[in-house]
Design a protein around this motif. Structure first.
Motif, PDB file in Angstrom:
ATOM      1  N   SER A 100     -19.749 -13.506  11.259  1.00  0.00           N
ATOM      2  CA  SER A 100     -20.112 -14.642  12.094  1.00  0.00           C
ATOM      3  C   SER A 100     -19.815 -15.930  11.340  1.00  0.00           C
ATOM      4  N   HIS A 101     -20.011 -17.072  12.008  1.00  0.00           N
ATOM      5  CA  HIS A 101     -19.532 -18.353  11.505  1.00  0.00           C
ATOM      6  C   HIS A 101     -19.994 -18.671  10.092  1.00  0.00           C
ATOM      7  N   LEU A 102     -21.260 -18.438   9.783  1.00  0.00           N
ATOM      8  CA  LEU A 102     -21.790 -18.805   8.476  1.00  0.00           C
ATOM      9  C   LEU A 102     -21.783 -17.670   7.462  1.00  0.00           C
ATOM     10  N   ASP A 103     -21.294 -16.498   7.846  1.00  0.00           N
ATOM     11  CA  ASP A 103     -21.250 -15.381   6.910  1.00  0.00           C
ATOM     12  C   ASP A 103     -20.267 -15.668   5.779  1.00  0.00           C
ATOM     13  N   PRO A 104     -20.590 -15.256   4.542  1.00  0.00           N
ATOM     14  CA  PRO A 104     -19.662 -15.454   3.421  1.00  0.00           C
ATOM     15  C   PRO A 104     -18.298 -14.852   3.722  1.00  0.00           C
TER      16      PRO A 104
END
Length: 245
Positions: free
Chosen positions: A183-187
């Motif tokens: 997802s967008h904020l996943d590393p």
């Protein structure tokens, strides 16, 4: 471009006095991280740097009743937090609806927020227009499956239909690989560094501020020809109201 015009364009504009509210329609309650909030933070930071007062609401943290009345406690519900949230919307010049994609569509929380906005859209402003006239709106969408443009179309159509003014390039989104994935904020997702997403979010944000400032300076949308109060009284300009023939 003339030299003076180029100089003016190089001066960062200020939007002091404008207010914006972001309603995040994530399904995740605070303090769980919301990927949608990544784009909310980007847009909100730009606004704040230019003088806009920003308020962020995570809708799922509030008990928003189902229904189409402004206050559902008057229609059988024990609790309804929507009237307070609606007050934030009316106090703002800019509304940004933000949400995730689920099964290729907007979240259930987003749909409920839009339904409640719709339920309050019949009230009138001081000029006799519908309540949302003179306010601008946009949206941001995140997900790791297809549907960014579909979701944005639905949100922006709904908002303009209710009376908000939608500027050019009023939506932005990030989408990872279709199907299971980061997802967008996943590393390692690449979301926060994505040039296309960051560009569209920036353009949307400035367009919202520019148009909101223009509307404020103009005193809102001109009221000639769009006043519900005049129509109901049988005196709408240039046309006959069938209810008063």
């Amino acid at each position: 471009m003339t030299e003076s015009a180029a100089a003016a364009a190089a001066v960062p504009p200020r939007f002091d006095g404008l207010k914006a509210v972001f309603i995040n329609a994530t399904l995740k309650r605070s303090p769980e991280p919301s990927n949608t909030e990544g784009l909310v933070r980007l847009s909100g930071r730009i606004m704040q740097e230019h003088g806009v007062v920003v308020d962020v609401v995570r809708a799922v943290d509030h008990d928003i009743a189902t229904g189409l009345w402004p206050d559902m406690t008057e229609h059988g519900e024990d609790v309804d937090d929507w009237p307070a949230l609606f007050g934030k919307v009316l106090a703002a010049d800019i509304l940004v609806l933000a949400g995730p994609i689920w099964l290729g569509d907007n979240s259930s929380v987003m749909k409920r927020v839009i339904e409640r906005l719709y339920g309050c859209s019949g009230s009138l402003n001081d000029a006799g227009q519908y309540a949302y006239y003179g306010r601008v709106a946009g949206c941001v969408i995140t997900g790791n499956e297809d549907g960014v443009k579909h979701c944005a179309m639905n949100v922006l159509y709904s908002l303009q239909h209710l009376g908000f003014t939608v500027p050019p390039q009023a939506d932005a989104g990030w989408i990872g690989p279709v199907g299971p994935g980061p997802s967008h904020l996943d590393p390692g997702s690449g979301g926060p560094e994505n040039d296309f997403t960051n560009r569209n979010t920036t353009f949307m944000t400035y367009n919202l501020m520019h148009l909101a400032a223009m509307l404020r300076a103009a005193g809102g949308i001109p009221a000639y020809g769009n006043r519900r109060s005049e129509w109901d009284a049988g005196c709408a300009p240039d046309q006959v109201n069938p209810e008063h023939r």
